[in-house]
Write a protein that holds these residues in place. Structure first.
Motif, short mmCIF file in Angstrom:
data_model
loop_
_atom_site.label_atom_id
_atom_site.label_comp_id
_atom_site.label_asym_id
_atom_site.label_seq_id
_atom_site.Cartn_x
_atom_site.Cartn_y
_atom_site.Cartn_z
N GLU A 45 0.84 -1.19 0.00
CA GLU A 45 0.00 0.00 0.00
C GLU A 45 0.87 1.25 0.00
O GLU A 45 2.08 1.16 0.22
CB GLU A 45 -0.91 -0.03 1.23
N SER B 129 -9.48 -8.60 0.64
CA SER B 129 -10.16 -7.31 0.61
C SER B 129 -10.33 -6.76 -0.80
O SER B 129 -10.94 -5.71 -0.97
CB SER B 129 -9.44 -6.31 1.50
N LYS C 6 -19.23 -10.27 1.63
CA LYS C 6 -18.83 -8.97 2.14
C LYS C 6 -17.30 -8.88 2.08
O LYS C 6 -16.61 -9.85 2.39
CB LYS C 6 -19.29 -8.82 3.59
N LEU C 7 -16.81 -7.73 1.68
CA LEU C 7 -15.36 -7.57 1.58
C LEU C 7 -14.73 -7.64 2.96
O LEU C 7 -15.24 -7.09 3.92
CB LEU C 7 -15.02 -6.23 0.95
N TYR C 8 -13.62 -8.34 3.01
CA TYR C 8 -12.90 -8.43 4.29
C TYR C 8 -12.15 -7.13 4.54
O TYR C 8 -11.59 -6.53 3.62
CB TYR C 8 -11.93 -9.60 4.22
N VAL C 9 -12.17 -6.68 5.76
CA VAL C 9 -11.45 -5.45 6.09
C VAL C 9 -10.39 -5.78 7.14
O VAL C 9 -10.70 -6.37 8.17
CB VAL C 9 -12.41 -4.38 6.63
N ASP D 292 -6.04 3.12 -1.01
CA ASP D 292 -5.36 1.83 -1.00
C ASP D 292 -6.35 0.68 -0.92
O ASP D 292 -7.47 0.85 -0.46
CB ASP D 292 -4.44 1.76 0.22
N VAL D 293 -5.90 -0.49 -1.32
CA VAL D 293 -6.79 -1.65 -1.40
C VAL D 293 -7.55 -1.89 -0.10
O VAL D 293 -8.77 -2.05 -0.09
CB VAL D 293 -5.99 -2.92 -1.75
N SER D 294 -6.83 -1.91 1.02
CA SER D 294 -7.51 -2.29 2.26
C SER D 294 -8.47 -1.18 2.70
O SER D 294 -9.52 -1.46 3.26
CB SER D 294 -6.49 -2.59 3.35
N GLN E 171 -9.95 0.86 0.60
CA GLN E 171 -11.01 0.77 -0.40
C GLN E 171 -12.10 -0.18 0.06
O GLN E 171 -13.29 0.13 -0.02
CB GLN E 171 -10.36 0.27 -1.69
N ALA E 172 -11.69 -1.33 0.61
CA ALA E 172 -12.67 -2.31 1.10
C ALA E 172 -13.51 -1.71 2.22
O ALA E 172 -14.73 -1.89 2.27
CB ALA E 172 -11.94 -3.56 1.59
N GLN E 173 -12.86 -0.95 3.11
CA GLN E 173 -13.61 -0.32 4.20
C GLN E 173 -14.68 0.62 3.67
O GLN E 173 -15.83 0.61 4.12
CB GLN E 173 -12.67 0.50 5.10
N ASN F 202 -17.57 -1.23 1.91
CA ASN F 202 -18.46 -1.83 2.90
C ASN F 202 -19.33 -0.78 3.58
O ASN F 202 -20.53 -0.97 3.77
CB ASN F 202 -17.65 -2.57 3.96
N GLU G 136 -23.40 -0.60 3.65
CA GLU G 136 -24.18 -0.55 4.90
C GLU G 136 -25.13 0.64 4.89
O GLU G 136 -26.31 0.54 5.25
CB GLU G 136 -23.25 -0.40 6.10
#
Lengths: 331, 312, 327
Positions: free
Chosen positions: A39, A268, A278-281, C192-194, C196-198, C201, C205
């Motif tokens: 990242e 993710s 659901k995407l993993y975070v 960033d990828v991680s 982005q997922a947050q 989601n 929601e």
């Protein structure tokens, strides 16, 4: 061919040392493509710049070795380093618009870099240059053939265009032409396709792969896109907070990631599959490089973390043939 | 557990603060922030201190002066200052008709600073509001105003002002009008340019999407982002305008002769350069020190505030 | 089918690049017309997520802003809940502004750097009629909690947050007026990828909780696949294909969609398609090709008809809309 051992670079700031690159180990074999994935802020670009000793002030390399064809680049005098840059190892940057000089013609810039690297040999005495025009014509022809090789259409006309007349993809091709000019052994590509559209990205990656196959040039590709790395690279190294946490063959790492960070990262990304999950975070956020935890940098976010993780740092260990993981659970 | 967590968070959350207090504190914070960063620029800090001293001098002039600045006493004319063998009754000596130089210099700072500050304020208000409107709407009005600005910029500043003063005659307000007539253009160009780049940013678009009207967007969204550049330019222009005022007073085109001004004092000592150089030199030095300190402060502020030079 | 929340008919948006007087008189340069949107029809229904994909310069951002009336359309009609809002003056758009909001791509420039989170979020709340400061503070607290930010950071400035957190502030701002419809203009492509997922989601929601409708603009096809119910593919200011997500990804018909899908780098080996590498780049919207916009790069061109006749958007069965002469 290129071996990096325990490379450590720091950026001193007012509030302390930032270890941008923290003991990085990996190697690139002849004709191999290695992906460096992570990242933003994980030190991928700093690693690339450290290899060529181009870290911007005040960054400096404090430890480690960069062995290229058996010689340590970090111990070479700067004058020799200059000869290696561009001639043996060249670099492609993320943003082609800022790398090309806007006031010179693209073709001239390619020719210029070839002249600087002594591609056009002048033999013997060259005081009066009677054949300047003829020589220049030859050089231009050479540049045009190079531009054709990287897929710039009607290169003989585009030689005389300025960078702003090129589209993003064409600019990146021109940069690849510059990087390719002296037939280097290694190309360091720092996010070469991030600024481009998907279809153009496909073109550029295709071009890079062709170069790799035809000339046997080793490529280190820095990217944040796991998809790009998975499709393009032979081997992948995942970086986190200045360290490589996992390194192995692409298929192994994608199908069976070992390090919890790699696992989290892979879970993710949204995938094109039938059943949506659901995407993993990954919980928490990237640690501040100024206040690195003493143990594993990923421990505060790791679901498998045990007490020992926070106490001491484990080295990158080979757990299977060609699989290196930096995690206590595999030792 | 989650509820407990929420409770802890709510207790730390400040409900009672009134918006006014928040705003006030925000500006105080900004000022303290600038001051604390000025410490890293010692020259600018010195400039700030000198400038404050001059301001205090101008404000408290009647309490600081040993003599009435207009009072003349022919018997003590051309008295040298104390470091050239004078005495303490006239520490900086006297001029050709026996007026106390120290008192006149102190009073002279009033004119310089007052004219400088008023002119800069007028220029800031006029220039920025026109520039903001022209840059934001960017239509006919802008084209017209920008050509006018180009026209005004084509004249040399001082010659233009001399002409205006010759036409209007000397006077405090005439001088301010003549000086502001051109100096707003600088602010107009600055604000218009910044506005053009700022108005395309996404936060402006977000404000539009929330239904803010154009004037609210200019005033409360964009202007706070340009304010710093205006402040820097205003400081730098202040020094320039003070010099311009002194030049005009030197030529007799500034404030009326009965008001003590540095420019006219330098002029009055011109004929005594050989036997009493201090009459011209001392007010000149007062002027140089003031303008120098303003410029040092301005450059320090520019380094601190101008985002293009700043590394965050 | 029920009435659409938003209906767009033949929407056109041209930008004009006027050369200076000198260039006009001396060099005889004419005003350039940039056809960013050239006749777009679309319907967006309540509660769905419509994904909009295309390469840069295809007009997807312009489309998002034009339907929110941030840009004035040149031609066509925009209906919101059956009401024509194409020509309503800005001052009377209050009701629409409260119901339709936008989230921006760049979390750095989309927040005013000189305003604290409290000030940023106060603006929409004031617009929504929350005048009492205590009540407003309570609402801000709720909002921050909802988007996953610590309410203690209420008086911090945007530059004190990370990219993902800023994007959350941007979402909170869009959410403050309790909208029905949100245009999300590449909300995750700068992250960033991680992270982005947050954000993805979170957006899902929120959609469930507040019954939101999204127009999700992105260039990343895997993100689009993940979030949307229907997908619209744009090329040079025109819609080329339009279908249910699963339908489009399984049976893409337009050659451009095929090329686009094959170009996405995919992690799993089995999922990869045979790559179609397109020649050249997107032509400029100043002077688009006369017939099918894609005809200059198309690898399955039928002949003259592609170069001369603009293919209309037709239904080819089960809601799959396509603009191509091949079918």
């Amino acid at each position: 061919m290129l071996q990096i051992r325990n490379l450590t670079s720091v950026f001193p700031t007012d509030s302390g040392m930032i270890k941008a690159v923290n003991g990085v180990d990996f190697h690139l074999k002849q004709g191999q493509i290695v992906g460096l994935v992570g990242e933003s802020g994980c030190g991928k670009s700093a690693t690339m710049l450290s290899i060529l000793r181009l870290l911007p002030h005040p960054g400096k390399i404090i430890q480690g070795e960069v062995l290229f064809e058996g010689e340590d680049l970090l111990k070479k005098p700067l004058s020799e380093m200059r000869k290696i840059r561009g001639r043996k190892i060249s670099m492609i940057f993320q943003d082609p618009m800022t790398t090309l000089n806007p006031v010179f013609k693209v073709g001239e810039q390619i020719r210029e870099s070839m002249v600087i690297h002594g591609f056009f040999k002048k033999d013997g005495w060259n005081g009066f240059d009677f054949f300047r025009r003829r020589r220049k014509r030859k050089e231009i022809d050479k540049v045009i053939s190079l531009m054709e090789e990287v897929g710039i259409p009607s290169a003989d006309l585009r030689y005389y265009d300025y960078p702003h007349q090129f589209s993003g993809g064409m600019q990146q091709r021109a940069l690849i032409a510059i990087a390719l000019a002296c037939n280097p052994r290694v190309i360091l590509a720092d996010e070469p396709t991030t600024a481009l559209d998907v279809t153009i990205q496909a073109q550029i990656l295709d071009l890079l792969r062709r170069i790799n196959e035809e000339h046997g040039t080793g490529i280190i590709l820095v990217t944040h896109d796991l998809g790009v790395a998975a499709e393009f690279c032979h081997e992948i190294a995942v970086m986190y907070a200045g360290r490589i946490v996992e390194r192995s063959k692409t298929d192994d790492i994608i199908e069976d990631p070992k390090h919890p960070y790699t696992q989290g990262l892979l879970k993710s990304i949204p995938r094109i599959v039938k059943h949506k999950q659901k995407l993993y975070v990954i919980p928490g956020s990237v640690p501040d490089l100024l206040q690195m935890p003493p143990g594993c940098a990923f421990a505060p976010r790791c679901v498998y973390a045990i007490k020992k993780c926070k106490e001491k740092n484990v080295p990158l260990t080979e757990i299977e043939e060609g699989r290196y993981v930096r995690c206590i659970n595999y030792i | 557990m989650a509820r407990l967590q929420e409770k802890v968070l709510t207790s730390n959350f400040n409900f009672k603060e009134s918006p006014f207090k928040i705003k006030y504190r925000k500006y105080l914070h900004a000022a303290v922030d600038i001051l604390s960063r000025l410490k890293k620029y010692p020259l600018a800090f010195v400039g700030l201190i000198v400038l404050v001293v001059y301001f205090l001098m101008a404000v408290f002039a009647p309490f600081l002066c040993p003599h009435d600045p207009a009072e003349s006493n022919i018997s003590i004319r051309l008295k040298p200052p104390i470091f050239l063998g004078g005495d303490w009754s006239n520490p900086l000596g006297t001029d050709s008709i026996g007026r106390d130089l120290l008192s006149r210099i102190i009073y002279g700072s009033r004119v310089s600073l007052l004219i400088g500050v008023i002119t800069v304020s007028i220029s800031v208000v006029v220039g920025s509001s026109l520039g903001a409107v022209a840059g934001y709407f960017h239509g006919r009005f802008d084209a017209l105003l920008s050509r006018l600005a180009d026209l005004l910029l084509a004249f040399p500043f001082l010659i233009f002002t001399i002409g205006a003063m010759a036409f209007m005659g000397p006077g405090f307000w005439n001088l301010i009008i003549a000086l502001s007539f051109k100096s707003w253009v600088e602010f107009y160009r600055l604000v218009r340019g910044e506005m053009l780049s700022e108005k395309n940013k996404e936060y402006v678009e977000a404000a539009k999407a929330l239904g803010q009207n154009d004037f609210t967007i200019i005033l409360s969204e964009i202007m706070p982002n340009i304010f710093h550049s205006i402040l820097v330019l205003a400081t730098l222009r202040l020094g320039y305008l003070i010099v311009a005022e002194a030049s005009l007073s030197f030529l007799g085109l500034g404030v009326p002769p009965e008001i003590p001004a540095w420019g006219s004092m330098i002029q009055s000592g011109k004929n005594h350069m050989m036997n009493a150089f201090w009459i011209s030199t001392l007010p000149g030095m007062a002027l140089v020190v003031l303008v120098l300190s303003i410029n040092l402060l301005g450059e320090g502020l520019r380094d601190i505030l101008d985002p293009r030079l700043r590394i965050d | 089918m029920s009435e659409p929340l938003i209906e767009i008919k033949n929407l056109k948006k041209y930008f004009y690049k006027k050369p200076s007087i000198l260039a006009r008189t001396l060099a005889r340069k004419e005003t350039e017309e940039i056809k960013a949107l050239d006749g777009v029809d679309m319907q967006i229904f309540d509660g769905e997520t419509v994904g909009l994909v295309g390469e840069s310069g295809c007009g997807k951002t312009t489309f998002g802003r034009t339907i929110l009336r941030l840009y004035e359309p040149n031609d066509g009609k925009i209906f919101f809940k059956g009401r024509d809002i194409t020509r309503t003056p800005q001052s009377e758009l209050k009701g629409f502004r409260a119901k339709a909001q936008i989230i921006f791509q760049n979390p750095y420039s989309s927040l005013n750097p000189r305003k604290t989170v409290r000030e940023i979020l106060s603006v929409p709340l004031k617009k929504a009629g929350v005048v009492n400061p205590a009540e407003r503070n309570w609402r801000i607290y709720e909002l921050l909690n909802r988007v996953g930010l610590n309410p203690r950071h209420i008086d911090l400035y945007p530059h004190q947050f990370s990219g993902g957190q800023r994007q959350r502030i941007g979402i909170a701002r869009a959410l403050a007026m309790r909208p029905k419809f949100i245009v999300a203009d590449e909300p995750v492509s700068a992250l960033d990828v991680s992270v982005q997922a947050q954000i993805i989601n979170l957006m899902e929601e929120l959609q469930e909780q507040y019954d939101l409708t999204y127009l999700f603009i992105a260039h990343d096809l895997s993100v689009i696949y993940y979030v949307s119910n229907r997908v619209v593919v744009m090329y040079l200011g025109k819609i080329v294909e339009y279908a249910e997500t699963a339908e489009l990804f399984e049976h893409p018909l337009h050659p451009y969609t095929n090329a686009l899908l094959s170009a996405i780098p995919i992690v799993d080996k089995k999922q990869r398609r045979k790559r179609i590498i397109l020649e050249g780049t997107v032509p400029t919207p100043v002077n688009p090709p006369k017939g099918c916009r894609f005809s200059t790069r198309c690898y399955r061109k039928k002949g003259k008809i592609c170069e001369e006749v603009i293919p209309p958007l037709k239904d080819v069965g089960n809601g799959h809309m396509l603009a191509c002469h091949l079918y």
